[in-house]
Design a protein around this motif. Sequence first.
Motif, short mmCIF file in Angstrom:
data_model
loop_
_atom_site.label_atom_id
_atom_site.label_comp_id
_atom_site.label_asym_id
_atom_site.label_seq_id
_atom_site.Cartn_x
_atom_site.Cartn_y
_atom_site.Cartn_z
N ARG A 18 -16.52 5.28 -34.50
CA ARG A 18 -15.96 5.39 -35.84
C ARG A 18 -15.56 6.84 -36.14
O ARG A 18 -14.50 7.09 -36.71
CB ARG A 18 -16.95 4.88 -36.87
CG ARG A 18 -16.37 4.81 -38.28
CD ARG A 18 -17.29 4.13 -39.27
NE ARG A 18 -18.57 4.80 -39.36
CZ ARG A 18 -19.75 4.19 -39.32
NH1 ARG A 18 -19.82 2.88 -39.21
NH2 ARG A 18 -20.87 4.87 -39.40
N ALA A 19 -16.38 7.80 -35.71
CA ALA A 19 -16.05 9.21 -35.94
C ALA A 19 -14.82 9.61 -35.15
O ALA A 19 -13.98 10.39 -35.64
CB ALA A 19 -17.24 10.09 -35.56
N ALA A 20 -14.68 9.11 -33.93
CA ALA A 20 -13.50 9.42 -33.11
C ALA A 20 -12.24 8.85 -33.75
O ALA A 20 -11.19 9.50 -33.76
CB ALA A 20 -13.68 8.88 -31.70
N LYS A 21 -12.32 7.64 -34.29
CA LYS A 21 -11.16 7.04 -34.96
C LYS A 21 -10.79 7.85 -36.20
O LYS A 21 -9.61 8.06 -36.47
CB LYS A 21 -11.45 5.59 -35.35
CG LYS A 21 -11.44 4.64 -34.18
CD LYS A 21 -11.72 3.21 -34.64
CE LYS A 21 -11.78 2.26 -33.48
NZ LYS A 21 -12.04 0.88 -33.92
N ALA A 22 -11.78 8.30 -36.94
CA ALA A 22 -11.51 9.10 -38.13
C ALA A 22 -10.92 10.45 -37.75
O ALA A 22 -9.99 10.95 -38.40
CB ALA A 22 -12.78 9.29 -38.95
N ALA A 23 -11.43 11.04 -36.68
CA ALA A 23 -10.92 12.34 -36.24
C ALA A 23 -9.48 12.23 -35.78
O ALA A 23 -8.71 13.19 -35.93
CB ALA A 23 -11.79 12.89 -35.11
N VAL A 65 -5.41 15.51 -40.34
CA VAL A 65 -4.15 16.24 -40.45
C VAL A 65 -4.46 17.71 -40.64
O VAL A 65 -5.25 18.09 -41.50
CB VAL A 65 -3.33 15.72 -41.65
CG1 VAL A 65 -2.05 16.52 -41.81
CG2 VAL A 65 -3.04 14.24 -41.49
N GLU A 66 -3.85 18.55 -39.82
CA GLU A 66 -4.02 20.00 -39.93
C GLU A 66 -2.89 20.55 -40.80
O GLU A 66 -1.71 20.38 -40.49
CB GLU A 66 -3.97 20.66 -38.55
CG GLU A 66 -5.11 20.27 -37.63
CD GLU A 66 -6.43 20.89 -38.04
OE1 GLU A 66 -6.43 21.91 -38.74
OE2 GLU A 66 -7.47 20.33 -37.65
N PHE A 67 -3.24 21.17 -41.90
CA PHE A 67 -2.25 21.79 -42.77
C PHE A 67 -2.20 23.28 -42.47
O PHE A 67 -3.23 23.92 -42.26
CB PHE A 67 -2.62 21.57 -44.24
CG PHE A 67 -2.48 20.14 -44.67
CD1 PHE A 67 -1.25 19.63 -45.04
CD2 PHE A 67 -3.58 19.31 -44.69
CE1 PHE A 67 -1.12 18.31 -45.43
CE2 PHE A 67 -3.46 17.98 -45.08
CZ PHE A 67 -2.22 17.48 -45.45
N PHE A 68 -1.02 23.82 -42.44
CA PHE A 68 -0.87 25.25 -42.24
C PHE A 68 0.32 25.72 -43.05
O PHE A 68 1.18 24.94 -43.45
CB PHE A 68 -0.71 25.60 -40.75
CG PHE A 68 0.49 24.94 -40.12
CD1 PHE A 68 1.71 25.59 -40.07
CD2 PHE A 68 0.38 23.66 -39.58
CE1 PHE A 68 2.81 24.97 -39.49
CE2 PHE A 68 1.48 23.05 -39.00
CZ PHE A 68 2.70 23.70 -38.95
#
Length: 149
Positions: A129-134, A138-141
């Motif tokens: 479940r953690a891998a699916k969430a990861a 989204v990385e914002f920059f």
Amino acid sequence: MTEQTLPQTPRQIWMGLLARAKPARLAALFPDLPPHEVLRAPEVGAVMVQGRIGGTGQPFNLGETTVTRCALRLGSGAVGHAYVQGRDKDHARRAAVLDALLQGDQAAKLDAEVIAVLQTEEAQRRSTRAAKAAATKVEFFTLVRGEDQ
């Protein structure tokens, strides 16, 4: 002010695992129930679920959920209790029997054959479940623009 989390006792750990276990999996791991005296037959009810603001702040009532509870005594005199989410009376009875047995002579055997298996399977489910969430992270920059210098 936040509350500090106290370490769980072994009984709290196994009762949580038994409650969260899938009923079919628990029945497969522990199919035969020993003779027992029912102190409180499995019964369905509701409990209030509380949340905490921000996960650690002030508590608030989130809503109600259905639970099934059971209490029983084995021939050895050990008393077992169980509360499981949902309406599965067999799940509650099986969890209560295991709770009672884990307090006696069979604890080491049952810990290896049932509790350790449930812990491993739960850790795998959480990891998946953690891998699916990861994967959805989204990385914002921010790009540097010329006039910002």
